[in-house]
Scaffold this motif. Structure first.
Motif, mmCIF file in Angstrom:
data_model
loop_
_atom_site.group_PDB
_atom_site.id
_atom_site.type_symbol
_atom_site.label_atom_id
_atom_site.label_comp_id
_atom_site.label_asym_id
_atom_site.label_seq_id
_atom_site.Cartn_x
_atom_site.Cartn_y
_atom_site.Cartn_z
ATOM 1 N N UNK A 104 8.830 -0.755 -15.441
ATOM 2 C CA UNK A 104 7.494 -0.300 -15.859
ATOM 3 C C UNK A 104 6.539 -0.286 -14.675
ATOM 4 N N UNK A 105 6.612 -1.353 -13.861
ATOM 5 C CA UNK A 105 5.730 -1.416 -12.698
ATOM 6 C C UNK A 105 6.007 -0.317 -11.702
ATOM 7 N N UNK A 106 7.296 -0.007 -11.485
ATOM 8 C CA UNK A 106 7.642 1.057 -10.542
ATOM 9 C C UNK A 106 7.143 2.411 -11.047
ATOM 10 N N UNK A 107 7.299 2.670 -12.349
ATOM 11 C CA UNK A 107 6.851 3.947 -12.904
ATOM 12 C C UNK A 107 5.334 4.097 -12.778
ATOM 13 N N UNK B 286 -2.217 -0.992 -12.407
ATOM 14 C CA UNK B 286 -1.505 -1.963 -13.226
ATOM 15 C C UNK B 286 -0.060 -2.121 -12.777
ATOM 16 N N UNK B 287 0.495 -1.081 -12.172
ATOM 17 C CA UNK B 287 1.883 -1.135 -11.740
ATOM 18 C C UNK B 287 2.168 -2.243 -10.745
ATOM 19 N N UNK B 288 1.233 -2.489 -9.827
ATOM 20 C CA UNK B 288 1.457 -3.532 -8.827
ATOM 21 C C UNK B 288 1.537 -4.911 -9.475
ATOM 22 N N UNK B 289 0.709 -5.154 -10.461
ATOM 23 C CA UNK B 289 0.754 -6.423 -11.169
ATOM 24 C C UNK B 289 2.060 -6.607 -11.922
ATOM 25 N N UNK B 290 2.522 -5.531 -12.576
ATOM 26 C CA UNK B 290 3.790 -5.621 -13.301
ATOM 27 C C UNK B 290 4.958 -5.845 -12.351
ATOM 28 N N UNK B 291 4.910 -5.213 -11.187
ATOM 29 C CA UNK B 291 5.958 -5.440 -10.195
ATOM 30 C C UNK B 291 5.984 -6.895 -9.741
ATOM 31 N N UNK B 292 4.805 -7.455 -9.507
ATOM 32 C CA UNK B 292 4.729 -8.854 -9.075
ATOM 33 C C UNK B 292 5.298 -9.792 -10.140
#
Length: 285
Positions: free
Chosen positions: A29-32, A40-46
């Motif tokens: 999800x973060x990558x997409x 928001x993607x950077x937070x999900x990646x972390x």
């Protein structure tokens, strides 16, 4: 339960598979979202990477404790060997698919498009030449292909040397020379990390100086997909070697029982062989 016991060890139900799946959900999800320039993607990646690291430490630690407590007998050891063999076979098929795509593109689809352009004239791509490397018909952006000599050849030398050092580490383990095991393992990890660093520099050079990108048509997409997935496998292999190194520091493995080491060594040799194929078919030809 000793390793000579005739009982086949079956581990208790574990939460780590669902934890790993959760990590992949956050990472995907973060990558997409990141690729679509959503913060928001950077937070999900972390969050995803944090969960993944927790899972790796927990799961690796559990398996190491099971191994060191003598729960894995010869039958379990054979099942591990079969499992690792099938896993590497699936990885071989994975890269065969990409090599097959490269072969199809270079030897079938591009010559066909060149022939069609000469038949259809201006209504098609009348000026298209099918000489490889090419971005493909209809793509006029200029790029310079990556040469084989220089950094790619140096990277090939690094991986070949790493295959030698991990073999020397294996011989040291079988002879119960702990210092040799640790030193040769550390050398292998260093060579793998240096390879990853050189490949990162190669990518920056490709983007900034050669105008060679993932979006550069046929050549760019196959170049980055093949070398990128291989770089990912080298990274995974280096992480596995690092785990084995710290286990060796903790006194794990004996000359008679050390499949944890052997499985990682098999994987590393597989990575070496794939790179030789890449160097020949992507860089040289």
């Amino acid at each position: 339960m000793s390793q000579e016991s005739g009982h086949y060890y079956v581990p208790a139900p574990s939460a780590y598979p669902i934890i790993g799946s959760t990590a992949l959900l956050f990472l995907g999800s973060g990558a997409a979202l990141t690729m679509n320039k959503m913060e928001l993607g950077y937070g999900l990646l972390a969050v995803g990477f944090s969960i993944l690291i927790y899972m790796l430490f927990g799961w690796f630690g559990t398996v190491a404790r099971e191994s060191e407590s003598g729960k894995f007998n010869q039958q379990v050891d054979r099942s591990f060997r079969w499992g690792m063999s099938w896993f590497i076979l699936t990885e071989v098929m994975f890269f065969c698919a990409f090599f097959g795509a490269l072969f199809y593109m270079r030897n079938l689809s591009i010559p066909w498009l060149e022939a069609e352009s000469s038949v259809l004239g201006n209504s098609f791509w009348s000026t298209y030449s099918g000489a490889w490397p090419t971005a493909g018909p209809g793509i006029h952006e200029q790029f310079t292909p990556m040469g084989a000599w220089g950094l790619p050849a140096f990277n090939t030398l690094l991986l070949l040397l790493s295959g030698v050092t991990v073999t020397l580490a294996h011989h040291a383990l079988r002879e119960n020379r702990r210092d040799g095991l640790k030193n040769w393992l550390l050398a292998t990890i260093f060579l793998g990390a240096l390879f990853i660093g050189c490949q990162a520099y190669e990518y920056m050079h490709a983007y900034s100086d050669l105008n060679l990108k993932l979006t550069t048509g046929a050549y760019g997409s196959t170049f980055f997909m093949l070398t990128g997935f291989h770089g990912f496998h080298v990274t995974v292999g280096a992480i596995m070697l690092t785990v084995i190194y710290f286990r060796s520091l903790a006194g794990h493995f004996t000359p008679e029982h050390h499949f944890g080491f052997e499985g990682v060594a098999w994987y590393w040799h597989f990575v070496d062989v794939v790179w030789l194929g890449l160097f020949i078919f992507v860089y040289l030809m």
